[in-house]
Design a protein around this motif. Structure first.
Motif, PDB file in Angstrom:
ATOM      1  N   GLN A 158     -57.719  16.840 -30.196  1.00 21.18           N
ATOM      2  CA  GLN A 158     -57.087  18.164 -30.139  1.00 21.18           C
ATOM      3  C   GLN A 158     -57.935  19.212 -30.857  1.00 21.18           C
ATOM      4  O   GLN A 158     -58.106  20.329 -30.358  1.00 21.18           O
ATOM      5  N   PHE A 159     -58.455  18.864 -32.022  1.00 17.11           N
ATOM      6  CA  PHE A 159     -59.277  19.807 -32.767  1.00 17.11           C
ATOM      7  C   PHE A 159     -60.516  20.217 -31.979  1.00 17.11           C
ATOM      8  O   PHE A 159     -60.943  21.371 -32.015  1.00 17.11           O
ATOM      9  N   LEU A 160     -61.109  19.265 -31.268  1.00 21.33           N
ATOM     10  CA  LEU A 160     -62.317  19.558 -30.501  1.00 21.33           C
ATOM     11  C   LEU A 160     -62.011  20.298 -29.196  1.00 21.33           C
ATOM     12  O   LEU A 160     -62.783  21.153 -28.767  1.00 21.33           O
ATOM     13  N   ARG A 161     -60.883  19.978 -28.599  1.00 21.95           N
ATOM     14  CA  ARG A 161     -60.570  20.512 -27.274  1.00 21.95           C
ATOM     15  C   ARG A 161     -59.739  21.788 -27.311  1.00 21.95           C
ATOM     16  O   ARG A 161     -59.896  22.670 -26.441  1.00 21.95           O
ATOM     17  N   ASP A 162     -58.847  21.920 -28.292  1.00 23.39           N
ATOM     18  CA  ASP A 162     -57.828  22.975 -28.245  1.00 23.39           C
ATOM     19  C   ASP A 162     -58.065  24.131 -29.201  1.00 23.39           C
ATOM     20  O   ASP A 162     -57.263  25.060 -29.251  1.00 23.39           O
ATOM     21  N   VAL A 163     -59.135  24.087 -30.001  1.00 22.14           N
ATOM     22  CA  VAL A 163     -59.402  25.189 -30.934  1.00 22.14           C
ATOM     23  C   VAL A 163     -60.285  26.228 -30.262  1.00 22.14           C
ATOM     24  O   VAL A 163     -61.316  25.899 -29.676  1.00 22.14           O
ATOM     25  N   ASP A 164     -59.864  27.469 -30.332  1.00 18.75           N
ATOM     26  CA  ASP A 164     -60.615  28.574 -29.726  1.00 18.75           C
ATOM     27  C   ASP A 164     -61.603  29.132 -30.762  1.00 18.75           C
ATOM     28  O   ASP A 164     -61.293  30.057 -31.508  1.00 18.75           O
ATOM     29  N   TRP A 165     -62.801  28.546 -30.791  1.00 15.29           N
ATOM     30  CA  TRP A 165     -63.814  28.983 -31.754  1.00 15.29           C
ATOM     31  C   TRP A 165     -64.521  30.259 -31.299  1.00 15.29           C
ATOM     32  O   TRP A 165     -65.100  30.970 -32.112  1.00 15.29           O
ATOM     33  N   GLY A 166     -64.503  30.513 -30.005  1.00 15.29           N
ATOM     34  CA  GLY A 166     -65.310  31.617 -29.505  1.00 15.29           C
ATOM     35  C   GLY A 166     -66.783  31.252 -29.557  1.00 15.29           C
ATOM     36  O   GLY A 166     -67.158  30.098 -29.366  1.00 15.29           O
ATOM     37  N   GLU A 167     -67.628  32.223 -29.841  1.00 13.46           N
ATOM     38  CA  GLU A 167     -69.067  31.980 -29.955  1.00 13.46           C
ATOM     39  C   GLU A 167     -69.423  31.696 -31.417  1.00 13.46           C
ATOM     40  O   GLU A 167     -69.095  32.481 -32.305  1.00 13.46           O
ATOM     41  N   LEU A 168     -70.080  30.565 -31.630  1.00 14.49           N
ATOM     42  CA  LEU A 168     -70.492  30.175 -32.976  1.00 14.49           C
ATOM     43  C   LEU A 168     -71.987  29.888 -33.000  1.00 14.49           C
ATOM     44  O   LEU A 168     -72.546  29.377 -32.034  1.00 14.49           O
ATOM     45  N   ASP A 169     -72.597  30.192 -34.128  1.00 13.70           N
ATOM     46  CA  ASP A 169     -73.981  29.779 -34.345  1.00 13.70           C
ATOM     47  C   ASP A 169     -74.025  28.373 -34.922  1.00 13.70           C
ATOM     48  O   ASP A 169     -74.904  27.584 -34.583  1.00 13.70           O
ATOM     49  N   TYR A 170     -73.057  28.068 -35.809  1.00 10.44           N
ATOM     50  CA  TYR A 170     -73.015  26.749 -36.444  1.00 10.44           C
ATOM     51  C   TYR A 170     -71.570  26.261 -36.541  1.00 10.44           C
ATOM     52  O   TYR A 170     -70.705  26.994 -37.028  1.00 10.44           O
ATOM     53  N   LEU A 171     -71.345  25.036 -36.086  1.00  8.68           N
ATOM     54  CA  LEU A 171     -70.081  24.346 -36.315  1.00  8.68           C
ATOM     55  C   LEU A 171     -70.396  23.146 -37.197  1.00  8.68           C
ATOM     56  O   LEU A 171     -71.117  22.225 -36.789  1.00  8.68           O
ATOM     57  N   LEU A 172     -69.880  23.165 -38.440  1.00 11.45           N
ATOM     58  CA  LEU A 172     -70.111  22.088 -39.393  1.00 11.45           C
ATOM     59  C   LEU A 172     -68.897  21.166 -39.387  1.00 11.45           C
ATOM     60  O   LEU A 172     -67.770  21.628 -39.604  1.00 11.45           O
ATOM     61  N   ILE A 173     -69.123  19.891 -39.119  1.00  4.98           N
ATOM     62  CA  ILE A 173     -68.025  18.932 -39.011  1.00  4.98           C
ATOM     63  C   ILE A 173     -68.043  18.031 -40.235  1.00  4.98           C
ATOM     64  O   ILE A 173     -68.934  17.197 -40.396  1.00  4.98           O
ATOM     65  N   ASP A 174     -67.056  18.226 -41.101  1.00  6.72           N
ATOM     66  CA  ASP A 174     -66.964  17.446 -42.336  1.00  6.72           C
ATOM     67  C   ASP A 174     -66.205  16.155 -42.047  1.00  6.72           C
ATOM     68  O   ASP A 174     -65.061  16.181 -41.615  1.00  6.72           O
ATOM     69  N   THR A 175     -66.848  15.032 -42.294  1.00 11.22           N
ATOM     70  CA  THR A 175     -66.276  13.724 -41.959  1.00 11.22           C
ATOM     71  C   THR A 175     -65.907  12.959 -43.225  1.00 11.22           C
ATOM     72  O   THR A 175     -66.424  13.246 -44.311  1.00 11.22           O
ATOM     73  N   PRO A 176     -65.026  11.961 -43.098  1.00  8.48           N
ATOM     74  CA  PRO A 176     -64.719  11.110 -44.256  1.00  8.48           C
ATOM     75  C   PRO A 176     -65.864  10.151 -44.537  1.00  8.48           C
ATOM     76  O   PRO A 176     -66.779  10.007 -43.717  1.00  8.48           O
ATOM     77  N   PRO A 177     -65.829   9.463 -45.670  1.00  5.22           N
ATOM     78  CA  PRO A 177     -66.869   8.466 -45.948  1.00  5.22           C
ATOM     79  C   PRO A 177     -66.794   7.306 -44.952  1.00  5.22           C
ATOM     80  O   PRO A 177     -65.744   7.038 -44.372  1.00  5.22           O
ATOM     81  N   GLY A 178     -67.910   6.623 -44.760  1.00  2.00           N
ATOM     82  CA  GLY A 178     -67.913   5.408 -43.946  1.00  2.00           C
ATOM     83  C   GLY A 178     -68.344   5.641 -42.519  1.00  2.00           C
ATOM     84  O   GLY A 178     -68.905   6.673 -42.154  1.00  2.00           O
ATOM     85  N   THR A 179     -68.052   4.632 -41.684  1.00  2.00           N
ATOM     86  CA  THR A 179     -68.426   4.659 -40.263  1.00  2.00           C
ATOM     87  C   THR A 179     -67.246   4.108 -39.463  1.00  2.00           C
ATOM     88  O   THR A 179     -67.365   3.095 -38.790  1.00  2.00           O
ATOM     89  N   SER A 180     -66.134   4.810 -39.522  1.00  2.00           N
ATOM     90  CA  SER A 180     -64.889   4.270 -38.968  1.00  2.00           C
ATOM     91  C   SER A 180     -64.407   5.059 -37.754  1.00  2.00           C
ATOM     92  O   SER A 180     -65.185   5.697 -37.061  1.00  2.00           O
ATOM     93  N   ASP A 181     -63.100   5.010 -37.508  1.00  2.00           N
ATOM     94  CA  ASP A 181     -62.503   5.624 -36.319  1.00  2.00           C
ATOM     95  C   ASP A 181     -62.889   7.086 -36.137  1.00  2.00           C
ATOM     96  O   ASP A 181     -63.220   7.522 -35.035  1.00  2.00           O
ATOM     97  N   GLU A 182     -62.801   7.856 -37.232  1.00  2.00           N
ATOM     98  CA  GLU A 182     -63.061   9.283 -37.116  1.00  2.00           C
ATOM     99  C   GLU A 182     -64.480   9.560 -36.619  1.00  2.00           C
ATOM    100  O   GLU A 182     -64.695  10.433 -35.774  1.00  2.00           O
TER     101      GLU A 182
END
Length: 323
Positions: A158-182
Motif C-alpha cells: 500500500q505504501f508503495l502503490r497508494d502514496v501520491d509522492w508526485g515528482e521526487l528527486d530522492y525517495l529514501l526507504i528506511d528499513t528494519p535491521p536484518g534481511t526479512s519479510d520487509e
C-alpha cells in the motif's frame, strides 16, 4: 534451463521449461505438481507501483544487518541534508513497521495521513520533504505493532502503490535491521520500478561488520546495486573540546576495509555527537541547531558522494538506452 528445485532428481528440466512437471525425469519428484502448475501469476501491484514511482528519479534503500547502528537517524539526517536545497524534492518511506521512529526524529509525531482521490498524501516536514510511516496510523505512539509477515507485506504494498509522492528527486526507504519479510517485499514489489541502489550503514566494530556482510550478501543475491557503505558512530565528538575519540575501535578496519573487500564505494564516516542525539529526540534539524558541527559536515560529504553516484548511474542508464 530454469531454476532447479531443491531435492530435484537428475536431469530435472527446471521450473521455467515447457516440460516442467511433465518430463519423464519428473516422475516421483515431490515438486512435480508445483512445477506442472507453472509459476504463480505476477502480482498486478508490481506494474501499478512502477507507474506510481515513474516520476521518482532515485529510489534508495537504507539497509543494515545490525540493529542499533543509527540507521533511522542517518536516514532522517540524509533526507534533511538533501532537502536543504529547495530545488530538490525528497520523500522518506519508513517501512520499519515494528519500530517506526521516523516521525519522532523528523518532528512530525502525531500528524495524520490524509487520503484523497489520488491516494495517500505524505506528511510534509518541509515543503520539499515528505514522509510516510506506520507511526501515523497508530492510535498511540506506545502501541505495539504485533503483525505477522502477510500483514506487513500488505502495508508495504500500500505504501508503495497508494502514496501520491508526485515528482521526487530522492525517495529514501528506511528499513528494519536484518534481511526479512520487509526487505524481500520492498525489493520484489519494486523490481519493475527499479531501485537506484542501497546505502549500507554499519558501525566500526567487528560484531556489526559481521551482520552487515549478510546484508551485502542479500543485495547481491537479489541484484540490488550497492551505492556504498557508511560508517556511523565512527568516533565520539567531545562537546567541550570538540575533539573526536574512538569508542568503537575498528579492530579489522571497520567500514572502509569492508567496502574495499566487497569492492563498493566507502561513502564516509559519521561521528557520534551528543548534538545529533539531541536533535533527533527533539525532532529538529541538525543543520539548523549545529550547522558547523563535525557531524553536519560529515553528513554533507556523504550526501555529495551519494548524489555523484546517482548521477553517474543515471548517465550510464541513459547511455545504454541511447545505444
Amino acid at each position: 534451463m530454469g531454476d532447479i528445485p531443491e531435492n530435484a532428481p537428475d536431469h530435472c528440466p527446471g521450473t521455467e521449461s515447457d516440460q516442467a512437471g511433465t518430463a519423464s525425469a519428473c516422475a516421483g519428484c515431490p515438486n512435480q505438481k508445483i512445477c506442472a502448475a507453472g509459476p504463480p501469476p505476477e502480482d498486478p501491484a508490481i506494474q501499478e507501483i512502477r507507474e506510481v514511482l515513474k516520476n521518482v528519479k532515485n529510489k534508495i534503500l537504507i539497509l543494515s544487518g545490525k540493529g542499533g547502528v543509527g540507521k533511522s537517524t542517518f536516514t532522517a539526517n540524509l533526507a534533511r541534508a538533501f532537502a536543504r536545497n529547495e530545488n530538490i524534492q525528497v520523500g522518506v518511506l519508513d517501512i520499519d513497521i515494528c519500530g517506526p521512529s521516523m516521525p519522532v526524529i523528523l518532528g512530525c509525531q502525531g500528524e495524520q495521513v490524509h487520503q484523497s482521490g489520488s491516494g495517500w498524501s505524505p506528511v510534509y516536514v518541509e515543503e520539499n520533504l515528505g514522509i510516510i510511516s506506520v507511526g501515523f496510523l497508530l492510535n498511540s505512539p506506545d502501541e505495539a505493532v504485533i503483525w505477522r509477515g502477510p500483514k506487513k507485506n500488505t502495508l508495504i504494498k500500500q505504501f508503495l502503490r497508494d502514496v501520491d509522492w508526485g515528482e521526487l528527486d530522492y525517495l529514501l526507504i528506511d528499513t528494519p535491521p536484518g534481511t526479512s519479510d520487509e526487505h524481500l517485499s520492498v525489493v520484489s514489489y519494486m523490481k519493475e520500478a527499479g531501485v537506484t541502489g542501497a546505502v549500507v550503514v554499519t558501525t566500526p566494530q567487528d560484531v556489526a561488520i559481521l551482520d552487515v556482510r549478510k546484508e551485502i550478501n542479500f543485495c547481491q543475491k537479489l541484484n540490488v546495486p550497492i551505492l556504498g557503505i557508511v560508517e556511523n558512530m565512527s568516533s565520539f565528538v567531545c562537546p567541550r573540546c570538540n575533539k573526536a575519540n574512538e569508542i568503537f575501535p575498528p579492530t579489522n578496519g571497520g567500514g572502509q576495509r569492508l567496502a574495499e573487500e566487497v569492492n563498493v564505494k566507502f561513502l564516509g564516516r559519521i561521528p557520534l555527537d551528543p548534538e545529533l542525539a539531541k536533535s533527533a529526540d527533539q525532532g529538529q534539524s541538525l543543520f539548523e541547531s549545529a550547522p558547523q558541527s563535525m557531524v553536519a559536515q560529515a553528513l554533507e560529504s556523504v550526501v555529495t558522494n551519494i548524489k555523484l553516484l546517482c548521477e553517474l548511474k543515471q548517465d550510464s542508464e541513459t547511455g545504454e538506452h541511447q545505444r
